[in-house]
Design a protein around this motif. Structure first.
Motif, PDB file in Angstrom:
ATOM      1  N   SER A  49     -15.608 -95.013 -30.237  1.00  0.00           N
ATOM      2  CA  SER A  49     -14.435 -95.863 -30.787  1.00  0.00           C
ATOM      3  C   SER A  49     -15.027 -97.290 -31.212  1.00  0.00           C
ATOM      4  N   GLU A  50     -14.247 -97.874 -31.997  1.00  0.00           N
ATOM      5  CA  GLU A  50     -14.710 -99.144 -32.604  1.00  0.00           C
ATOM      6  C   GLU A  50     -13.604-100.067 -32.511  1.00  0.00           C
ATOM      7  N   VAL A  51     -13.936-101.378 -32.222  1.00  0.00           N
ATOM      8  CA  VAL A  51     -13.152-102.553 -32.312  1.00  0.00           C
ATOM      9  C   VAL A  51     -13.623-103.629 -33.502  1.00  0.00           C
ATOM     10  N   ALA A  52     -12.761-103.826 -34.204  1.00  0.00           N
ATOM     11  CA  ALA A  52     -13.358-104.759 -35.421  1.00  0.00           C
ATOM     12  C   ALA A  52     -12.393-106.004 -35.390  1.00  0.00           C
ATOM     13  N   ILE A  53     -13.382-107.048 -35.505  1.00  0.00           N
ATOM     14  CA  ILE A  53     -12.879-108.622 -35.466  1.00  0.00           C
ATOM     15  C   ILE A  53     -13.132-108.987 -36.752  1.00  0.00           C
ATOM     16  N   LEU A  54     -12.267-109.342 -37.825  1.00  0.00           N
ATOM     17  CA  LEU A  54     -12.281-110.104 -39.085  1.00  0.00           C
ATOM     18  C   LEU A  54     -12.753-111.447 -38.892  1.00  0.00           C
ATOM     19  N   ILE A  55     -13.761-111.834 -39.518  1.00  0.00           N
ATOM     20  CA  ILE A  55     -14.361-113.141 -39.299  1.00  0.00           C
ATOM     21  C   ILE A  55     -13.818-114.335 -40.380  1.00  0.00           C
ATOM     22  N   LYS A  56     -14.127-113.375 -41.340  1.00  0.00           N
ATOM     23  CA  LYS A  56     -13.979-114.258 -42.935  1.00  0.00           C
ATOM     24  C   LYS A  56     -13.313-113.100 -44.046  1.00  0.00           C
ATOM     25  N   GLY A  57     -12.255-113.607 -44.705  1.00  0.00           N
ATOM     26  CA  GLY A  57     -11.497-112.904 -45.890  1.00  0.00           C
ATOM     27  C   GLY A  57     -10.588-112.153 -45.395  1.00  0.00           C
ATOM     28  N   SER A  58     -10.070-111.249 -46.116  1.00  0.00           N
ATOM     29  CA  SER A  58      -8.921-110.311 -45.722  1.00  0.00           C
ATOM     30  C   SER A  58      -9.192-108.768 -46.138  1.00  0.00           C
ATOM     31  N   ASN A  92      -2.678 -86.068 -39.145  1.00  0.00           N
ATOM     32  CA  ASN A  92      -2.815 -86.524 -40.724  1.00  0.00           C
ATOM     33  C   ASN A  92      -1.789 -87.527 -41.085  1.00  0.00           C
ATOM     34  N   HIS A  93      -1.673 -88.461 -40.014  1.00  0.00           N
ATOM     35  CA  HIS A  93      -0.801 -89.473 -40.119  1.00  0.00           C
ATOM     36  C   HIS A  93      -1.629 -90.762 -40.237  1.00  0.00           C
ATOM     37  N   LEU A  94      -1.095 -91.580 -41.185  1.00  0.00           N
ATOM     38  CA  LEU A  94      -2.216 -92.615 -41.599  1.00  0.00           C
ATOM     39  C   LEU A  94      -1.881 -93.904 -40.960  1.00  0.00           C
ATOM     40  N   PHE A  95      -2.463 -94.840 -40.209  1.00  0.00           N
ATOM     41  CA  PHE A  95      -2.178 -95.949 -39.737  1.00  0.00           C
ATOM     42  C   PHE A  95      -2.903 -97.131 -40.482  1.00  0.00           C
ATOM     43  N   THR A  96      -2.223 -98.100 -40.730  1.00  0.00           N
ATOM     44  CA  THR A  96      -2.881 -99.074 -41.744  1.00  0.00           C
ATOM     45  C   THR A  96      -2.346-100.424 -41.146  1.00  0.00           C
ATOM     46  N   GLN A  97      -3.204-101.443 -41.569  1.00  0.00           N
ATOM     47  CA  GLN A  97      -3.007-102.758 -41.011  1.00  0.00           C
ATOM     48  C   GLN A  97      -3.753-103.957 -42.074  1.00  0.00           C
ATOM     49  N   ASN A  98      -3.027-104.853 -42.404  1.00  0.00           N
ATOM     50  CA  ASN A  98      -3.665-106.048 -43.159  1.00  0.00           C
ATOM     51  C   ASN A  98      -3.935-107.054 -42.112  1.00  0.00           C
ATOM     52  N   MET A  99      -5.328-107.463 -42.456  1.00  0.00           N
ATOM     53  CA  MET A  99      -5.886-108.123 -41.392  1.00  0.00           C
ATOM     54  C   MET A  99      -6.447-109.491 -42.006  1.00  0.00           C
ATOM     55  N   GLN A 100      -6.079-110.637 -41.148  1.00  0.00           N
ATOM     56  CA  GLN A 100      -6.553-112.138 -41.667  1.00  0.00           C
ATOM     57  C   GLN A 100      -7.753-112.363 -40.524  1.00  0.00           C
ATOM     58  N   PRO A 101      -8.355-113.396 -40.811  1.00  0.00           N
ATOM     59  CA  PRO A 101      -9.587-113.927 -39.969  1.00  0.00           C
ATOM     60  C   PRO A 101      -8.873-114.081 -38.704  1.00  0.00           C
ATOM     61  N   GLY A 102      -9.341-113.586 -37.748  1.00  0.00           N
ATOM     62  CA  GLY A 102      -9.309-113.556 -36.155  1.00  0.00           C
ATOM     63  C   GLY A 102      -8.639-112.475 -35.773  1.00  0.00           C
ATOM     64  N   ASP A 103      -8.090-111.412 -36.487  1.00  0.00           N
ATOM     65  CA  ASP A 103      -7.497-110.565 -36.238  1.00  0.00           C
ATOM     66  C   ASP A 103      -8.323-109.381 -35.729  1.00  0.00           C
ATOM     67  N   CYS A 104      -7.857-108.574 -34.736  1.00  0.00           N
ATOM     68  CA  CYS A 104      -8.697-107.515 -34.478  1.00  0.00           C
ATOM     69  C   CYS A 104      -8.151-106.153 -34.456  1.00  0.00           C
ATOM     70  N   PHE A 105      -8.728-104.985 -34.658  1.00  0.00           N
ATOM     71  CA  PHE A 105      -8.329-103.655 -34.819  1.00  0.00           C
ATOM     72  C   PHE A 105      -9.199-102.614 -34.235  1.00  0.00           C
ATOM     73  N   VAL A 106      -8.377-101.780 -33.564  1.00  0.00           N
ATOM     74  CA  VAL A 106      -9.252-100.510 -32.930  1.00  0.00           C
ATOM     75  C   VAL A 106      -9.130 -99.363 -34.082  1.00  0.00           C
ATOM     76  N   PHE A 107     -10.421 -98.732 -34.036  1.00  0.00           N
ATOM     77  CA  PHE A 107     -10.342 -97.354 -34.517  1.00  0.00           C
ATOM     78  C   PHE A 107     -10.813 -96.375 -33.438  1.00  0.00           C
ATOM     79  N   PRO A 108      -9.935 -95.357 -32.967  1.00  0.00           N
ATOM     80  CA  PRO A 108     -10.366 -94.416 -32.138  1.00  0.00           C
ATOM     81  C   PRO A 108     -11.494 -93.460 -32.509  1.00  0.00           C
TER      82      PRO A 108
END
Length: 221
Positions: free
Chosen positions: A117-126, A136-152
């Motif tokens: 599994s993976e946790v991603a932290i956006l440092i710069k950009g969008s 087959n359900h799609l989960f999406t998220q718009n990220m800004q610097p400092g946001d985190c997201f987990v990929f199972p």
């Protein structure tokens, strides 16, 4: 007879409860060598350890992620990983760290990590990130610097830099020393031994042979 069956069942449950599951593999497969396996040519799932008396602080530190890598021309991104070669203290800890540089208006295409599994932290950009579950359900998220997201673990995921001017920088942690990666499109069209064209025609509803050849060529197949 019935008493013996009950006792046997209870004993089996107790034994199964004491036995843990196998550890996650660190490679795609490990075929049993039943003929040549000896102490001289034994291959383990990982690497040997150095003498604990020789361990130094430097074994647990690295600057491997401090600089961006070369951006891929095809998709416009680069992934720099920590490994046992640039961070020896990582061995057996069950984790990997990654630096992901994504060019403007580019993406890390749909892929999966079969062992992590993976946790991603956006440092710069969008970013626009997402994954698809087994329904087959799609989960999406718009990220800004400092946001985190987990990929199972093992699910198809992507990261898309929505900024048309600036690169995006992501730092990720993955729950395996060797998470593995399989890109969806190259895995289908870029194999060394070509998958039969008839399979593509049925799966992707492609009727034109020229389209199959063009896609395969573009993806290195």
């Amino acid at each position: 007879m019935e008493t013996n069956t009950i006792l046997f069942s209870m004993s089996l449950l107790i034994v199964l409860g004491l036995v843990g599951s196998d550890p996650d593999p660190l490679q795609d497969y490990c075929v049993a060598d039943t003929k040549k396996a000896t102490k001289e040519n034994f291959y383990c799932n990982g690497v040997p350890c150095i003498n604990p008396d020789h361990v130094e602080t430097s074994h647990f530190a690295t600057s491997a992620l401090s600089k961006p890598g070369k951006i891929s021309i095809m998709f416009g991104f680069n992934v720099t990983l920590t490994t046992i070669f640039n961070l020896p203290g990582l061995n057996t800890q069950g984790l990997t760290m990654a630096r992901i540089d994504i060019d403007a208006n580019s993406l890390v295409p749909p892929h999966s990590h079969p062992r992590a599994s993976e946790v991603a932290i956006l440092i710069k950009g969008s970013l626009l990130v997402g994954f698809i579950n087994t329904s087959n359900h799609l989960f999406t998220q718009n990220m800004q610097p400092g946001d985190c997201f987990v990929f199972p673990k093992g699910l198809i995921q992507f990261l898309y830099n929505t900024d048309s001017n600036e690169q995006a920088l992501v730092v990720s942690g993955l729950s395996s020393q060797n998470p593995g990666v399989q890109m969806a499109s190259p895995a289908a069209f870029g194999t060394k031994q070509n998958m039969p064209d008839e399979v593509f025609k049925k799966v992707f509803q492609i009727n034109n042979q020229e389209d199959i050849t063009r896609i395969r060529t573009n993806l290195g197949g």
